[in-house]
Enzyme design. Structure first.
Site, PDB file in Angstrom:
ATOM      1  N   ASP A 102      40.208  40.608  22.845  1.00  0.00           N
ATOM      2  CA  ASP A 102      39.189  40.972  21.862  1.00  0.00           C
ATOM      3  C   ASP A 102      37.885  41.361  22.554  1.00  0.00           C
ATOM      4  OD1 ASP A 102      40.990  40.278  19.925  1.00  0.00           O
ATOM      5  OD2 ASP A 102      40.111  38.294  19.552  1.00  0.00           O
TER       6      ASP A 102
HETATM    7  N1  URA Z   1      43.623  35.415  21.037  1.00  0.00           N
HETATM    8  C1  URA Z   1      42.473  35.817  20.441  1.00  0.00           C
HETATM    9  O1  URA Z   1      42.117  35.366  19.369  1.00  0.00           O
HETATM   10  N2  URA Z   1      41.733  36.738  21.087  1.00  0.00           N
HETATM   11  C2  URA Z   1      42.057  37.256  22.287  1.00  0.00           C
HETATM   12  O2  URA Z   1      41.331  38.079  22.830  1.00  0.00           O
HETATM   13  C3  URA Z   1      43.257  36.820  22.880  1.00  0.00           C
HETATM   14  C4  URA Z   1      44.024  35.903  22.233  1.00  0.00           C
END
Ligand code: URA
Length: 230
Positions: A102
């Site tokens: 993310d």
């Molecule tokens: N889980 C999440 O919520 N975000 C990420 O970036 C990776 C795994």
């Protein structure tokens, strides 16, 4: 693609010709004579028929990046810089990501031009363990570990997450190992307890650990020994 198929796809060879040319030792892959038609030709192989180059193999490229906050795990984005902007490499349009993080997640991201390799490491059936360091707004209790180990139902996808391993490190810090990669999975798992994730960092993917000497935004090529592990 199989080598016999690759050869018989050429306008001048049919399947029988391809078989004969292979048996006669007329075909070289990366300079080595190959007679077995089942050999898998990859984008990065150089294929020759009696010295005539049929496919020029491009070098395979593999990188690990320490993704910083604020960069999108995509090759293009209208609003944010992308992780590819952090790479000083030629022909960046040939590169893609082996998994995503993310916008506000940091840590290990793999980047390559080898589609077979990235597909292999992201295939759900491979269940490559991904280890995350997590910090949360509220305290983390032992109940979380039990629930995560049982699996959580995700209504949107209509599935139950695979058993995940939670190691509580501190009141609001933990290390979580996932064996799959669902959308926003870590945040949704902690969201089950109305506990907001305030920091998320991927430490490793399978046997590959983020190089501690890489500052956020820095990257390096994977070493041969690292590639052999995956
Ligand atoms: N889980 C999440 O919520 N975000 C990420 O970036 C990776 C795994």
């Amino acid at each position: 693609m199989r080598l016999d198929r690759f050869l018989s796809n050429l306008p001048r060879l049919n399947r029988q010709d391809a078989r004969l040319r292979l048996a006669a030792g007329h075909v070289q892959v990366d300079g080595v004579t190959v007679t077995d038609g089942r050999f898998e030709v990859r984008q990065f192989n150089r294929v020759e028929l009696q010295g005539e180059v049929l496919q020029i193999g491009k070098p395979a490229r593999y990188f690990m990046l320490h993704k910083p906050v604020g960069y999108v795990s995509a090759t293009e984005h209208p609003a944010h810089p992308t992780v590819l902007d952090l790479l000083d490499e030629p022909d960046k349009h040939e590169l893609h990501l082996g998994g995503r993080l993310d916008l506000n997640t940091t840590g290990l991201l793999l980047i390559t031009n080898d589609g077979q390799w990235s597909r292999r490491i992201t295939l759900p059936k491979v269940k490559l363990p991904k280890v995350y360091y997590v910090e949360t707004e509220q305290p983390i209790t032992s109940e979380y570990a039990e629930v995560f180990a049982r699996g959580l139902y995700f209504q949107y996808e209509d599935l139950t997450t695979l058993p995940a391993e939670l190691q509580i490190l501190d009141t609001r810090a933990a290390r979580l190992t996932l064996f799959e990669g669902r959308y926003h999975q870590v945040k949704r798992m902690f969201g089950h307890f109305q506990n907001k994730v305030v920091r998320l960092h991927r430490e490793s993917m399978g046997p590959l650990r983020l190089d501690q000497s890489l500052a956020p935004g820095a990257y390096r090529a994977l070493l041969g020994a690292e590639l052999a592990l995956l």
